[in-house]
Scaffold this active site. Sequence first.
Site, PDB file in Angstrom:
ATOM      1  N   SER A   1      -9.894  -0.483   6.967  1.00  0.00           N
ATOM      2  CA  SER A   1      -9.360  -0.394   5.606  1.00  0.00           C
ATOM      3  C   SER A   1      -8.518  -1.569   5.152  1.00  0.00           C
ATOM      4  O   SER A   1      -8.035  -1.579   4.025  1.00  0.00           O
ATOM      5  CB  SER A   1      -8.550   0.902   5.451  1.00  0.00           C
ATOM      6  OG  SER A   1      -9.396   2.014   5.566  1.00  0.00           O
TER       7      SER A   1
ATOM      8  N   LYS B   1       0.838  -1.202   0.000  1.00  0.00           N
ATOM      9  CA  LYS B   1       0.000   0.000   0.000  1.00  0.00           C
ATOM     10  C   LYS B   1       0.870   1.249   0.000  1.00  0.00           C
ATOM     11  O   LYS B   1       1.837   1.357   0.761  1.00  0.00           O
ATOM     12  CB  LYS B   1      -0.919  -0.015   1.232  1.00  0.00           C
ATOM     13  CG  LYS B   1      -1.975   1.092   1.232  1.00  0.00           C
ATOM     14  CD  LYS B   1      -2.904   0.948   2.440  1.00  0.00           C
ATOM     15  CE  LYS B   1      -3.991   2.020   2.465  1.00  0.00           C
ATOM     16  NZ  LYS B   1      -4.886   1.872   3.633  1.00  0.00           N
TER      17      LYS B   1
ATOM     18  N   SER C   1      -9.735   2.001   2.678  1.00  0.00           N
ATOM     19  CA  SER C   1      -8.907   2.763   1.770  1.00  0.00           C
ATOM     20  C   SER C   1      -7.898   1.926   1.002  1.00  0.00           C
ATOM     21  O   SER C   1      -7.263   2.397   0.063  1.00  0.00           O
ATOM     22  CB  SER C   1      -8.161   3.843   2.557  1.00  0.00           C
ATOM     23  OG  SER C   1      -7.274   3.250   3.511  1.00  0.00           O
TER      24      SER C   1
END
Length: 502
Positions: free
Chosen positions: A184, A85, A160
């Site tokens: 998330s 990420k 997210s």
Amino acid sequence: MTEPIRTPIIKWGAAETAGAIAKGEVSAVEVAQAHLDRIDAVDKKVNAFLHVDTEGALAAARAVDEKRAKGEELGPLAGVPLALKDVFTTKGVPTTCGSKMLEGWIPPYDATLTTRLKDAGVVILGKTNMDEFAMGSSTENSAYGPTGNPWDLTRIPGGSGGGSAAALAAFEAPLAIGTDTGGSIRQPGAVTGTVGVKPTYGSVSRYGLVAFSSSLDQGGPCARSVLDAALLHEAIAGHDPLDSTSIDAPVPAVVEAARMRDVRGMRIGVVKEFSGEGYQSGVMQRFEESVELLRELGAEVVEVSCPSFTLALPAYYLIAPSECSSNLARFDAMRYGLRVGDDGSRSAEEVTALTREAGFGDEVKRRIILGTYALSSGYYDAYYGSAQKVRTLISRDFDAAFAGVDVLVSPTTPTTAFPIGERADDPMAMYLADLCTIPSNLAGNAAMSLPVGLAPEDNLPVGLQIIAPAMADDRLYRVGGAVEAALNDKWGHTLLEEAPAL
């Protein structure tokens, strides 16, 4: 290669991949190249990656192959590709946090998590798409466009960390890393049919994790199986003196727990508050089937009431924006990142204002404004202070529940993946996606989402959430491993094998 490959490399799990590399059945370079080729073939449609580090990935893979050729012992994940990420710093590789504010920024150092991945011989393929500064529930708030859900590219992959989850479901990587501030990791896992784990707060270092809400943010593993998630969890967890919130305690035996696949004698609590109006019928159907499966596997199931959980959503949306308004104040156009309007005719304040206007997206601005208001003189006690009191009540509810049960279970999300754009203009509807996941962040304990089937009305994945006490992360893997094994035996395959081809 000494043996023919039975199935495409990209379909292998992490444990299988590492085993094949260690035995010399395939080289780490071949594995890395297969995944890079897959990214090249499908990511224009998925948009899971913001940056693909082809050169770095192949160099890391070659290093693993050289170690094996010398007879050096390889770790349990050596040579396995991973999608990271884009909120963790990576030396020499761009880190944008999905924002124009950091476009082009190349960090001069690695996050502790990044360092541990490299030390484990994990091959980092690149950085994945995300809601800007991790603020969102759909990965639609990225400055670089939304990510599609590989099950249906017109739908969201969660947020997210939708890029990391989508990379797994699209077979672009067997492992990924996400961060979980209000759900998330777990929410994207649920809607993409993958496994996502939020470790105990403080058990995985936050050094080098670009902060959204410092008391809530937690990095964790994403994978296509419970065992693979456990192997990754073990690689990244542990005390870090560079992180003042890091827990100085042994990492729970998560890999051993994942291999147990046995819940006999365990007491499991069904959270009463996580049901009712707003929950999709297919989600509840699969959840109830999962509860019945746990009974069949020998667990005792009881209903548990945690009344303060109904206050978690409003408390979270005061605490998280308050902390983000403080953390994002560093983006002032003076030190690094974007700078707009610095033509010599404007003051520093004007340049800062113009830069923030251009660099931050609508959702980030919304949360900064909300947080600044909640922290302002005359409103601090009424809003932020009250939210922190609710946080204490939620922690007490967890303590009371865990006094009588080993783990709690609930749906991970109230609905399956919704269409891209459907909730873009309705922030409250968007925030409700995190209804079941937020309490664990507020309390700091551990939680997992794993796939338990498809909702019959839309044929999209449903996730089961398992919640454990702080530093009892191994219980997640024990329960998750048992449920996963039973479902795979029942289906005769993993859930992702039902996903439509890209």
